[in-house]
Write a protein that holds these residues in place. Structure first.
Motif, PDB file in Angstrom:
ATOM      1  N   LYS A 105       0.839  -1.210   0.000  1.00 44.61           N
ATOM      2  CA  LYS A 105       0.000   0.000   0.000  1.00 44.61           C
ATOM      3  C   LYS A 105       0.868   1.252   0.000  1.00 44.61           C
ATOM      4  O   LYS A 105       0.565   2.223  -0.688  1.00 44.61           O
ATOM      5  N   LEU A 106       1.952   1.218   0.778  1.00 46.04           N
ATOM      6  CA  LEU A 106       2.887   2.348   0.816  1.00 46.04           C
ATOM      7  C   LEU A 106       3.398   2.660  -0.582  1.00 46.04           C
ATOM      8  O   LEU A 106       3.336   3.795  -1.046  1.00 46.04           O
ATOM      9  N   ARG A 107       3.929   1.623  -1.244  1.00 40.17           N
ATOM     10  CA  ARG A 107       4.541   1.838  -2.561  1.00 40.17           C
ATOM     11  C   ARG A 107       3.517   2.310  -3.573  1.00 40.17           C
ATOM     12  O   ARG A 107       3.814   3.127  -4.433  1.00 40.17           O
ATOM     13  N   SER A 108       2.273   1.798  -3.450  1.00 40.82           N
ATOM     14  CA  SER A 108       1.270   2.168  -4.445  1.00 40.82           C
ATOM     15  C   SER A 108       0.933   3.656  -4.350  1.00 40.82           C
ATOM     16  O   SER A 108       0.399   4.230  -5.282  1.00 40.82           O
ATOM     17  N   GLN A 109       1.232   4.297  -3.224  1.00 44.67           N
ATOM     18  CA  GLN A 109       0.983   5.738  -3.135  1.00 44.67           C
ATOM     19  C   GLN A 109       2.284   6.516  -3.009  1.00 44.67           C
ATOM     20  O   GLN A 109       2.289   7.661  -2.572  1.00 44.67           O
ATOM     21  N   ASN A 110       3.400   5.884  -3.397  1.00 44.29           N
ATOM     22  CA  ASN A 110       4.716   6.524  -3.381  1.00 44.29           C
ATOM     23  C   ASN A 110       5.091   7.087  -2.027  1.00 44.29           C
ATOM     24  O   ASN A 110       5.619   8.189  -1.928  1.00 44.29           O
ATOM     25  N   SER A 111       4.783   6.308  -0.990  1.00 42.11           N
ATOM     26  CA  SER A 111       5.143   6.745   0.355  1.00 42.11           C
ATOM     27  C   SER A 111       6.146   5.785   0.972  1.00 42.11           C
ATOM     28  O   SER A 111       6.341   4.670   0.489  1.00 42.11           O
ATOM     29  N   SER A 112       6.763   6.261   2.056  1.00 39.50           N
ATOM     30  CA  SER A 112       7.659   5.431   2.841  1.00 39.50           C
ATOM     31  C   SER A 112       7.257   5.513   4.299  1.00 39.50           C
ATOM     32  O   SER A 112       6.446   6.357   4.674  1.00 39.50           O
ATOM     33  N   ALA A 113       7.851   4.639   5.112  1.00 40.80           N
ATOM     34  CA  ALA A 113       7.553   4.616   6.535  1.00 40.80           C
ATOM     35  C   ALA A 113       8.817   4.878   7.317  1.00 40.80           C
ATOM     36  O   ALA A 113       9.882   4.351   6.991  1.00 40.80           O
ATOM     37  N   ALA A 114       8.702   5.708   8.363  1.00 41.95           N
ATOM     38  CA  ALA A 114       9.838   5.929   9.253  1.00 41.95           C
ATOM     39  C   ALA A 114       9.595   5.252  10.585  1.00 41.95           C
ATOM     40  O   ALA A 114      10.483   5.159  11.424  1.00 41.95           O
ATOM     41  N   GLN A 115       8.367   4.797  10.783  1.00 40.41           N
ATOM     42  CA  GLN A 115       8.002   4.086  12.009  1.00 40.41           C
ATOM     43  C   GLN A 115       7.062   2.960  11.641  1.00 40.41           C
ATOM     44  O   GLN A 115       6.325   3.051  10.658  1.00 40.41           O
ATOM     45  N   ILE A 116       7.084   1.924  12.453  1.00 35.41           N
ATOM     46  CA  ILE A 116       6.144   0.840  12.218  1.00 35.41           C
ATOM     47  C   ILE A 116       5.681   0.292  13.578  1.00 35.41           C
ATOM     48  O   ILE A 116       6.477   0.162  14.497  1.00 35.41           O
ATOM     49  N   SER A 117       4.364   0.069  13.697  1.00 34.96           N
ATOM     50  CA  SER A 117       3.806  -0.465  14.948  1.00 34.96           C
ATOM     51  C   SER A 117       3.239  -1.848  14.709  1.00 34.96           C
ATOM     52  O   SER A 117       2.698  -2.128  13.637  1.00 34.96           O
ATOM     53  N   VAL A 118       3.327  -2.643  15.733  1.00 33.27           N
ATOM     54  CA  VAL A 118       2.767  -3.995  15.679  1.00 33.27           C
ATOM     55  C   VAL A 118       1.873  -4.168  16.900  1.00 33.27           C
ATOM     56  O   VAL A 118       2.213  -3.686  17.982  1.00 33.27           O
ATOM     57  N   PHE A 119       0.720  -4.788  16.709  1.00 34.89           N
ATOM     58  CA  PHE A 119      -0.091  -5.114  17.894  1.00 34.89           C
ATOM     59  C   PHE A 119      -0.569  -6.558  17.836  1.00 34.89           C
ATOM     60  O   PHE A 119      -0.732  -7.139  16.761  1.00 34.89           O
TER      61      PHE A 119
END
Length: 431
Positions: free
Chosen positions: A284-298
């Motif tokens: 989903k990130l790549r499909s909107q040309n975005s990146s992540a600097a943080q990631i959460s898991v629950f």
DNA sequence: TCTGGGGTCCTAGGACCC
DNA sequence: TCTGGGGTCCTAGGACCC
């Protein structure tokens, strides 16, 4: 030149009737006039009903196992959700709507706001009848249309159009002589922006209908329902406060989560599922040309069970924002290890990217620079995988971290074929 | 045995700065 | 030992939507 009248803002809200149930019906005409329900992921609860199912008193959000006897008794057709099919049917409907208005805001899978500026009032109903017939003929999906000078009123008009059979699914509230009577027929809970909590609160203060809400005091509403509540009542009075939105904007946050078909106990299985959710989130990130600097898991146990309960989440920061799946999995596993506790029966896991960052403005890390070469190779790999998965179906290519057996995988026992998106599932016409 | 998933916006309160 | 005011930014939680 007096063109102020011509420029009167006009919104149309197009809503597909009982969308998921209607999609199933398009490909199986035997279902016409039959009660149908569509289930959530994991075949858990009822998320869509045909008109006939609604009339049987089957409730939205009801767990399947609690409704089963009722369903059996009335021969209700039950389907697992087939989001691939619904998504494709939705695209077809939306493409048609774009032919009828230069400005279309796709609001959800089955709803869109259209701007009808410059359309004369007496022709709006005829125009919308034309839209309705075209969508019906080209896709098989029935729709209703509400027209008004504000989005909130357009939503209300749509509700009324569905409620009053003589309207044939279309109502224009603009300068309607009986608008107050009509708004009196609508409960506050039917108004866009009034959910369960606010509806209860308003009713306890003797505000029961849309009309009564429209006449409530500005100050009192803002005090108890924030600025959003104030906007709602202004919109009910015909003052437009909510514009058409540009829905090409990237998502601000991304979430992928799913409950398991069976309880999961081991860290290894949780890791597989977290890897899968990370993969989906990264796509989903790549499909909107975005990146992540943080990631959460629950992770969480089953709150409906009597077994010991535990749920927790952890967020980790990446040294450098990325959209590269393997890197993201590495970090989401770190987060999972922080919160995992053995001895619990887990029901659900998920991965969240709280803020997306445009990929072209990400900060590079000075200390551990990724060489330009590696960066481009990784980008190429992801592009290739995305292309293959788009062409041949999700997870045609996947990382080993997702696991092979995936025994925790979501249950979908009654899914119809993906008629419109898979060559091997296209319906066959019999002569 | 079986109870969904993915989003948005607003506000209050804390941290921090000058 | 006493002690101000104003601003910004961030986050958590709560409301809502489909």
């Amino acid at each position: 030149m007096d063109n102020s009248k011509l420029k009167t803002r006009l919104f149309a809200l197009v809503d597909c009737n009982n969308f998921y149930a209607s999609c199933e019906r398009v490909f199986n005409p035997n279902l016409r006039n039959k009660p149908i329900v569509v289930l959530s992921n994991n075949d858990g609860i009822i998320i869509a009903r045909s008109q006939e199912a609604k009339e049987l008193g089957i409730q939205m959000g009801a767990p399947l196992f609690k409704t089963q006897a009722h369903i059996d008794k009335h021969n209700v057709y039950v389907f697992s959700s087939n989001f691939t099919l619904y998504g494709d049917m939705s695209n077809r409907v939306m493409r048609i709507l774009h032919r009828f208005s230069p400005e279309v805001e796709i609001y959800s899978i089955d709803e869109a706001f259209l701007s009808l500026i410059n359309l004369k009032l007496d022709t709006s109903t005829r125009y919308c009848t034309h839209i309705r017939e075209t969508v019906r003929q080209w896709t098989g999906i029935p729709i209703s249309i509400g027209i008004a000078p504000t989005k909130t009123l357009a939503k209300a008009a749509n509700k009324l159009a569905k409620k009053i059979p003589e309207l044939n699914g279309i109502l224009d509230l603009t300068d309607h002589p009986k608008i107050n009577e009509l708004l009196n027929q609508l409960s506050v809970s039917d108004i866009w922006g009034i959910g369960r909590k606010y509806a209860k609160f308003l009713q306890s203060h003797n505000i029961h209908t849309a009309m009564q809400l429209k006449n409530a005091s500005d100050k009192w509403i803002q005090k108890h329902m924030t600025i959003s509540g104030l906007r709602t009542i202004w919109e009910l009075r015909g003052i437009s406060c909510i514009n058409l939105e540009d829905d090409t904007q990237p998502r601000k946050g991304i979430l992928s989560s799913r409950s398991f078909s069976h309880p999961v106990e081991t860290l290894n299985e949780l890791k597989e599922s977290v890897a899968k959710h990370t993969t989906i989130a990264a796509e989903k990130l790549r499909s909107q040309n975005s990146s992540a600097a943080q990631i959460s898991v629950f992770i969480t146990t089953n709150r409906f069970n009597n077994s010991p309960q535990y749920s927790n989440s952890a967020t980790v920061s990446l040294s450098e924002a990325t959209d590269y799946t393997p890197k993201l999995i590495e970090y989401s596993h770190k987060a999972l290890e922080k919160i995992f506790k053995p001895g619990y029966l887990y029901k659900k896991a998920g991965v969240m990217i709280p803020q997306t960052i445009p990929s072209d403005s990400t900060q590079k890390n000075l200390l551990t620079p990724c060489s330009e070469n590696t960066y481009h190779t990784n980008k190429k790999i992801m592009e290739t995988i995305d292309r293959l998965n788009l062409r041949w179906g999700r997870a045609t290519i996947k990382t080993a971290a997702e696991g092979i057996k995936q025994e925790w995988k979501t249950k979908m026992e009654k899914r119809t074929p993906r008629y419109t998106t898979r060559w091997d599932e296209i319906p066959i016409a019999k002569c």
